[in-house]
Design a protein around this motif. Structure first.
Motif, PDB file in Angstrom:
ATOM      1  N   TYR A 135       0.777  -1.116   0.246  1.00 54.97           N
ATOM      2  CA  TYR A 135      -0.025  -0.064   0.032  1.00 54.97           C
ATOM      3  C   TYR A 135       0.833   1.377   0.152  1.00 54.97           C
ATOM      4  O   TYR A 135       1.891   1.180   0.450  1.00 54.97           O
ATOM      5  CB  TYR A 135      -0.890  -0.040   1.173  1.00 54.97           C
ATOM      6  CG  TYR A 135      -1.929  -1.096   1.298  1.00 54.97           C
ATOM      7  CD1 TYR A 135      -2.938  -0.779   0.493  1.00 54.97           C
ATOM      8  CD2 TYR A 135      -2.086  -2.140   2.287  1.00 54.97           C
ATOM      9  CE1 TYR A 135      -4.325  -1.778   0.512  1.00 54.97           C
ATOM     10  CE2 TYR A 135      -3.155  -3.018   2.342  1.00 54.97           C
ATOM     11  CZ  TYR A 135      -4.130  -2.686   1.106  1.00 54.97           C
ATOM     12  OH  TYR A 135      -5.345  -3.643   1.338  1.00 54.97           O
ATOM     13  N   GLY A 136       0.237   2.365  -0.340  1.00 54.75           N
ATOM     14  CA  GLY A 136       1.104   3.485  -0.636  1.00 54.75           C
ATOM     15  C   GLY A 136       0.243   4.811  -0.184  1.00 54.75           C
ATOM     16  O   GLY A 136      -0.975   4.766   0.359  1.00 54.75           O
ATOM     17  N   THR A 142      -2.892  10.580  -9.571  1.00 53.13           N
ATOM     18  CA  THR A 142      -4.429  10.161  -9.880  1.00 53.13           C
ATOM     19  C   THR A 142      -4.436   8.993 -10.600  1.00 53.13           C
ATOM     20  O   THR A 142      -3.173   8.669 -11.488  1.00 53.13           O
ATOM     21  CB  THR A 142      -5.082  11.205 -10.359  1.00 53.13           C
ATOM     22  OG1 THR A 142      -4.610  11.681 -11.691  1.00 53.13           O
ATOM     23  CG2 THR A 142      -5.359  12.519  -9.585  1.00 53.13           C
ATOM     24  N   THR A 143      -5.246   8.204 -10.702  1.00 51.92           N
ATOM     25  CA  THR A 143      -5.519   6.813 -11.461  1.00 51.92           C
ATOM     26  C   THR A 143      -5.814   7.424 -12.858  1.00 51.92           C
ATOM     27  O   THR A 143      -7.086   7.404 -13.175  1.00 51.92           O
ATOM     28  CB  THR A 143      -6.222   5.713 -10.848  1.00 51.92           C
ATOM     29  OG1 THR A 143      -6.066   5.498  -9.376  1.00 51.92           O
ATOM     30  CG2 THR A 143      -6.307   4.694 -11.517  1.00 51.92           C
ATOM     31  N   GLY A 144      -4.984   7.761 -13.623  1.00 47.78           N
ATOM     32  CA  GLY A 144      -5.238   8.557 -14.980  1.00 47.78           C
ATOM     33  C   GLY A 144      -5.788   9.828 -14.763  1.00 47.78           C
ATOM     34  O   GLY A 144      -6.475  10.269 -13.587  1.00 47.78           O
ATOM     35  N   SER A 145      -5.719  10.764 -15.736  1.00 46.93           N
ATOM     36  CA  SER A 145      -6.317  11.965 -15.613  1.00 46.93           C
ATOM     37  C   SER A 145      -7.664  12.082 -15.532  1.00 46.93           C
ATOM     38  O   SER A 145      -8.461  13.053 -15.005  1.00 46.93           O
ATOM     39  CB  SER A 145      -5.757  12.974 -16.538  1.00 46.93           C
ATOM     40  OG  SER A 145      -6.275  12.441 -17.967  1.00 46.93           O
ATOM     41  N   GLN A 146      -8.288  11.004 -15.958  1.00 52.56           N
ATOM     42  CA  GLN A 146      -9.855  10.797 -15.739  1.00 52.56           C
ATOM     43  C   GLN A 146     -10.228  10.982 -14.197  1.00 52.56           C
ATOM     44  O   GLN A 146     -11.254  11.495 -13.985  1.00 52.56           O
ATOM     45  CB  GLN A 146     -10.334   9.502 -16.323  1.00 52.56           C
ATOM     46  CG  GLN A 146     -11.768   9.202 -16.293  1.00 52.56           C
ATOM     47  CD  GLN A 146     -12.389   9.924 -17.403  1.00 52.56           C
ATOM     48  OE1 GLN A 146     -12.059  10.249 -18.518  1.00 52.56           O
ATOM     49  NE2 GLN A 146     -13.395  10.661 -16.771  1.00 52.56           N
ATOM     50  N   GLY A 196      -2.249   1.560 -19.970  1.00 51.01           N
ATOM     51  CA  GLY A 196      -2.394   0.550 -19.082  1.00 51.01           C
ATOM     52  C   GLY A 196      -1.898   0.747 -17.524  1.00 51.01           C
ATOM     53  O   GLY A 196      -2.233   0.256 -16.605  1.00 51.01           O
ATOM     54  N   LEU A 197      -0.835   1.715 -17.527  1.00 47.16           N
ATOM     55  CA  LEU A 197      -0.419   2.323 -16.245  1.00 47.16           C
ATOM     56  C   LEU A 197      -1.286   2.937 -15.387  1.00 47.16           C
ATOM     57  O   LEU A 197      -1.362   3.043 -14.279  1.00 47.16           O
ATOM     58  CB  LEU A 197       1.177   2.933 -16.313  1.00 47.16           C
ATOM     59  CG  LEU A 197       2.216   2.056 -16.868  1.00 47.16           C
ATOM     60  CD1 LEU A 197       3.414   3.079 -17.178  1.00 47.16           C
ATOM     61  CD2 LEU A 197       2.710   0.983 -15.876  1.00 47.16           C
ATOM     62  N   ARG A 198      -2.238   3.539 -16.156  1.00 48.84           N
ATOM     63  CA  ARG A 198      -3.115   4.581 -15.398  1.00 48.84           C
ATOM     64  C   ARG A 198      -2.561   5.318 -14.393  1.00 48.84           C
ATOM     65  O   ARG A 198      -2.657   5.660 -12.975  1.00 48.84           O
ATOM     66  CB  ARG A 198      -4.146   3.568 -14.440  1.00 48.84           C
ATOM     67  CG  ARG A 198      -4.930   2.551 -15.360  1.00 48.84           C
ATOM     68  CD  ARG A 198      -5.564   3.220 -16.523  1.00 48.84           C
ATOM     69  NE  ARG A 198      -6.616   4.123 -16.407  1.00 48.84           N
ATOM     70  CZ  ARG A 198      -6.566   5.279 -17.344  1.00 48.84           C
ATOM     71  NH1 ARG A 198      -5.812   5.547 -18.257  1.00 48.84           N
ATOM     72  NH2 ARG A 198      -7.559   6.374 -16.831  1.00 48.84           N
ATOM     73  N   HIS A 204      -5.399   4.640  -3.042  1.00 42.52           N
ATOM     74  CA  HIS A 204      -4.180   5.247  -3.870  1.00 42.52           C
ATOM     75  C   HIS A 204      -4.262   4.608  -5.209  1.00 42.52           C
ATOM     76  O   HIS A 204      -4.603   3.371  -5.545  1.00 42.52           O
ATOM     77  CB  HIS A 204      -2.822   4.866  -3.046  1.00 42.52           C
ATOM     78  CG  HIS A 204      -2.636   3.356  -2.885  1.00 42.52           C
ATOM     79  ND1 HIS A 204      -2.070   2.712  -3.787  1.00 42.52           N
ATOM     80  CD2 HIS A 204      -2.867   2.880  -1.750  1.00 42.52           C
ATOM     81  CE1 HIS A 204      -1.899   1.673  -3.276  1.00 42.52           C
ATOM     82  NE2 HIS A 204      -2.257   1.502  -2.087  1.00 42.52           N
ATOM     83  N   THR A 205      -3.333   5.384  -6.178  1.00 39.04           N
ATOM     84  CA  THR A 205      -2.991   4.600  -7.410  1.00 39.04           C
ATOM     85  C   THR A 205      -1.988   3.414  -7.135  1.00 39.04           C
ATOM     86  O   THR A 205      -1.169   3.770  -6.176  1.00 39.04           O
ATOM     87  CB  THR A 205      -2.574   5.674  -8.268  1.00 39.04           C
ATOM     88  OG1 THR A 205      -3.676   6.745  -8.682  1.00 39.04           O
ATOM     89  CG2 THR A 205      -2.283   5.157  -9.899  1.00 39.04           C
ATOM     90  N   SER A 206      -2.265   2.579  -8.045  1.00 35.13           N
ATOM     91  CA  SER A 206      -1.295   1.522  -7.833  1.00 35.13           C
ATOM     92  C   SER A 206       0.153   1.787  -7.849  1.00 35.13           C
ATOM     93  O   SER A 206       0.582   2.521  -8.305  1.00 35.13           O
ATOM     94  CB  SER A 206      -1.184   0.624  -9.373  1.00 35.13           C
ATOM     95  OG  SER A 206      -0.364  -0.230  -9.475  1.00 35.13           O
ATOM     96  N   THR A 207       0.805   1.376  -6.602  1.00 38.71           N
ATOM     97  CA  THR A 207       1.943   1.735  -6.432  1.00 38.71           C
ATOM     98  C   THR A 207       2.886   0.792  -7.261  1.00 38.71           C
ATOM     99  O   THR A 207       3.909   1.537  -7.658  1.00 38.71           O
ATOM    100  CB  THR A 207       2.504   1.121  -4.963  1.00 38.71           C
ATOM    101  OG1 THR A 207       1.939  -0.164  -4.422  1.00 38.71           O
ATOM    102  CG2 THR A 207       1.845   2.186  -3.915  1.00 38.71           C
ATOM    103  N   PHE A 208       2.461  -0.135  -7.672  1.00 37.07           N
ATOM    104  CA  PHE A 208       3.397  -0.903  -8.809  1.00 37.07           C
ATOM    105  C   PHE A 208       3.434  -0.121 -10.035  1.00 37.07           C
ATOM    106  O   PHE A 208       4.462   0.200 -10.770  1.00 37.07           O
ATOM    107  CB  PHE A 208       2.691  -2.255  -9.209  1.00 37.07           C
ATOM    108  CG  PHE A 208       3.457  -3.127 -10.121  1.00 37.07           C
ATOM    109  CD1 PHE A 208       4.652  -3.918  -9.757  1.00 37.07           C
ATOM    110  CD2 PHE A 208       3.205  -3.082 -11.345  1.00 37.07           C
ATOM    111  CE1 PHE A 208       5.387  -4.962 -10.531  1.00 37.07           C
ATOM    112  CE2 PHE A 208       3.928  -3.962 -12.164  1.00 37.07           C
ATOM    113  CZ  PHE A 208       5.003  -4.644 -11.653  1.00 37.07           C
TER     114      PHE A 208
END
Length: 396
Positions: free
Chosen positions: A63-64, A96-100, A244-246, A270-274
């Motif tokens: 988690y991040g 953010t998880t994509g600019s969307q 795909g990285l979002r 949070h947005t995917s830490t990976f």
């Protein structure tokens, strides 16, 4: 089901619905709004993944922080500095998880039912849906070849006193328009004058074909005292690295970022830490300039091929401004010679000929212009662009 009343304000994406028609064998699609996957720097991304797992495996897989992975925030601040943004620190942006997602967070934090929000006409379809979901009353400012018409924009700001104004100044989706330097400065001055928040969405600004576009509103903000306080900037790696990285980000006033972070905690923690660690390693490795150079070259050639073919095959039945960057050609049907003058009608005839595009009307929040259409040149090789435009000519 007792669905929320807010769902009455939105419809399923017209573009997503169109994709249901694209299963026909041999169809050539100019409908998508995504980059060409053949241009992704797979080797560079693979190296970034390996570096992230080697150098910081715990942080990469754990988690991040909701605000974003610290190494990525630092890299994004440096990336923005390379584009002329001065004095931006890592803490001045959130990931953010994509600019969307940035747009969704703006809707959550700023829009109450009935609030006025000014958008371009035409504008990004998902923006219309997102803001309406939260009850916004959308007001449209017209767009020409130099972007939003700023004289009209100031009139609308004075009349409606909107919560904010949403603009895509550089190679807008779908218009492809590039706002002039003079208009960008005018937007910043009127924002300060009226105390109106401006949201700058900039997913396409790095995809220019010749000379670089004027600096972003964020890069220009220091020239207009007080502009930073009334400006939000949304960025994304989707169109230049990998959707795909979002991975996207938002720059804005500290109090807004704090509220957006709180709302993000509720939605995805949070947005995917990976994904973030991968993006951070990629930017750190310095591969982005070469990637952008290649992408610009390919898209420029495809755009030129499409515009040349449109003039040759459709003649005076179509009009457009040749794009200087981005992923799209935005066009108008003139009806010359008794040819089709409605984008939706033309789209159906085009599907029968084995080619797809998106009619323009759904991109307008109000008063749709039915003679318009959006063509994407990003994912089709040159021979398919030539063949597809020939089919369009037959569909007229």
């Amino acid at each position: 089901m007792p669905f929320a009343d807010r769902l009455n304000n939105v419809e399923t994406s017209a573009i997503r619905e169109l994709f249901k028609l694209l299963g026909k064998p041999g169809i050539i699609s100019f409908a998508g709004g995504f980059p060409d996957s053949a241009l992704f720097d797979v080797d560079g991304i693979r190296e970034a993944v390996n570096a992230a797992l080697s150098e910081e495996p715990g942080a990469t897989l754990q988690y991040g922080a909701t605000e974003g992975h610290p190494p990525l925030r630092e890299q994004l601040a440096a990336f923005m500095a390379s584009k002329g943004v001065r004095g931006l620190a890592a803490n001045d942006l959130i990931v953010t998880t994509g600019s969307q997602q940035a747009l969704d967070l703006l809707g959550k934090t700023l829009v109450s039912p009935g609030d006025k929000v000014i958008v371009e006409g035409p504008t990004f379809l998902a923006t219309i849906q997102c803001f309406r979901l939260y009850g916004a009353d959308l007001v449209t400012v017209p767009v020409d070849g130099q972007g939003a018409q700023t004289d009209r924009l100031e009139q609308l700001i004075a009349e409606h006193k909107p919560k904010f104004v949403y603009l895509i100044p550089t190679f807008g989706n779908p218009s492809g328009a590039m706002m002039s330097l003079e208009r960008r400065k005018a937007v910043l001055r009127m924002a300060v004058k009226h105390g109106t928040l401006i949201v700058e969405d900039d997913p396409y600004g790095d995809l220019y074909f010749g000379d670089a576009p004027p600096p972003s509103l964020l890069a220009l903000a220091d020239e207009v005292p007080g502009a930073r306080d009334v400006l939000v900037h949304c960025g994304s790696l989707s169109k230049v690295l990998s959707p795909g990285l979002r991975v996207g980000w938002m720059v804005g006033p500290a109090e807004l970022l704090a509220k957006a972070t709180m709302c993000k905690q509720f939605s995805d923690a949070h947005t995917s830490t990976f994904a973030q660690a991968t993006a951070a390693q990629y930017l750190k490795a310095g591969r982005m300039p070469a990637t952008l150079s290649r992408v610009r070259r390919v898209y420029a050639e495809r755009a030129a091929t499409m515009t040349t073919a449109l003039r040759r095959e459709l003649g005076d039945a179509i009009d457009f401004v040749a794009p200087q960057g981005g992923l799209f050609v935005w066009a108008w049907l003139t009806g010359a010679g008794g040819k089709v003058a409605d984008g939706a009608v033309f789209a159906k005839k085009a599907i029968e000929q084995g080619v797809a595009f998106v009619p323009g009307a759904p991109f307008f929040a109000n008063d749709p212009v039915h003679a318009t259409l959006r063509l994407s040149f990003a994912t089709a090789p040159l021979d398919k662009i030539e063949e597809g435009i020939q089919r369009l000519g037959k569909a007229l």
